[in-house]
Write an enzyme that holds these catalytic residues in place. Structure first.
Site, PDB file in Angstrom:
ATOM      1  N   LYS A  12       0.865  -1.187   0.000  1.00 39.88           N
ATOM      2  CA  LYS A  12       0.000   0.000   0.000  1.00 39.88           C
ATOM      3  C   LYS A  12       0.896   1.230   0.000  1.00 39.88           C
ATOM      4  CE  LYS A  12      -4.102  -0.080   0.735  1.00 39.88           C
ATOM      5  NZ  LYS A  12      -5.240  -0.263  -0.188  1.00 39.88           N
ATOM      6  N   THR A  57      -3.309  -5.502   0.970  1.00 40.31           N
ATOM      7  CA  THR A  57      -2.689  -4.186   1.086  1.00 40.31           C
ATOM      8  C   THR A  57      -3.470  -3.315   2.074  1.00 40.31           C
ATOM      9  OG1 THR A  57      -3.925  -3.224  -0.776  1.00 40.31           O
ATOM     10  CG2 THR A  57      -1.836  -4.319  -1.282  1.00 40.31           C
ATOM     11  N   HIS A 250      19.646  27.278 -13.618  1.00 41.85           N
ATOM     12  CA  HIS A 250      20.411  28.279 -14.352  1.00 41.85           C
ATOM     13  C   HIS A 250      19.886  29.699 -14.110  1.00 41.85           C
ATOM     14  CE1 HIS A 250      22.577  25.171 -16.497  1.00 41.85           C
ATOM     15  NE2 HIS A 250      21.442  24.617 -16.880  1.00 41.85           N
TER      16      HIS A 250
END
Length: 295
Positions: A12, A57, A250
């Site tokens: 999960k 899960t 940059h």
């Protein structure tokens, strides 16, 4: 065409758990995003659809929240170790657990109210950790991401290879900015040795990364990367490997001559893409690289 089952896992992902610890009127927050991945004797569920070895899960999700209550959350690392040990130790078909955690920080808001329970979410970086356990061997890789840093000087970039497509001008005084993603692997091997002080270790590694970035007169972002990883290794005997990903954020000088203005390293265009991406690993002598480049 013949096929066979390769590496597989299930679990999960992104269980958002917030744990409030109340110490009288003073409250403490741990805010985690926990992802569980389990692997082991899972061939049948893939090949025949049999769920006999499958822990749902949904159960892993419930375990995360129950453990937040039962064990508390001292640190992301300690919480992940509790979970990994539980899943591998309590379910025979599960041979390996990987717990990935992101932690989101909160700072206190000074108020005139009684008590100490007002917070603002911090926005500097997200803390991360990944714990892997196979029933015998542990690996703890902690880290951070989204930590934006800048040196407004003490950075150059010149003497690089040039060909017919090169237009970049050499720079002898430039802005150096990046968004740090760092992961560091502890050499802690398990329960036969005391666990590191995880909270202190995170704060210390973060400080060393920042100190090295600030203190390095940089002729390239690669040079800064190596200095940052080396500083962690020199100051943390419990760390054997540091992997850094540093996108170059940059900043280009704006041409102001059309307006009759001189730009003496004062006004820049911040460009978000495309960007140079500098990645590398710094290892303690004798250590093996174990942090994956990508996953």
């Amino acid at each position: 065409m013949p096929t066979h089952l390769g590496q597989n896992q299930y679990g999960k992902a992104e269980n958002r758990v917030v744990r409030i610890t109340r110490d009288g009127g003073t409250h403490h927050i741990k805010d985690l995003n926990v992802s569980v991945a389990l692997s082991g004797d899972m061939d049948d569920v893939h090949l025949s659809g049999s769920n006999a070895n499958v822990l749902p899960t949904d159960t892993t999700k419930n375990t995360v929240f129950a453990f937040a209550k039962e064990h508390g959350i001292e640190s992301a690392e300690a919480f992940g170790i509790h979970l990994a040990r539980h899943f591998v130790g309590s379910q025979e078909p599960i041979r390996r657990a990987r717990i990935r955690i992101e932690e989101y920080g909160w700072e206190r808001i000074p108020t005139a109210k009684e008590g100490d329970h007002s917070f603002v979410r911090t926005g500097q970086e997200t803390r991360t950790t990944e714990i892997s356990f196979d029933g015998e061997h542990w690996q703890v890789v902690s880290g951070l991401k989204d930590l934006v840093v800048m040196n407004s000087t003490d950075s150059e970039f010149w003497g690089f290879v040039k060909d017919k497509y090169t237009t970049l001008k050499e720079a002898h005084d430039r802005i150096l900015a990046t968004e740090v993603t760092a992961r560091w692997r502890f050499n802690w091997t398990g329960d036969d040795q005391p666990q590191p002080q995880w909270e202190q270790a995170y704060a210390d590694v973060r400080r060393q990364l920042l100190d090295a970035f600030a203190a390095t007169y940089s002729l390239s972002l690669q040079q800064s990367l190596f200095a940052m990883g080396t500083r962690v290794m020199e100051t943390r005997a419990d760390v054997d490997e540091v992997r850094l990903s540093l996108p170059n954020k940059h900043h280009f000088l704006v041409d102001l001559e059309p307006f009759g203005l001189k730009n003496d390293n004062e006004v820049y265009l911040a460009a978000d893409r495309p960007y140079g991406l500098i990645e590398g690993t710094v290892l303690r002598d004798g250590a093996e690289a174990r942090i994956p480049v990508t996953d």
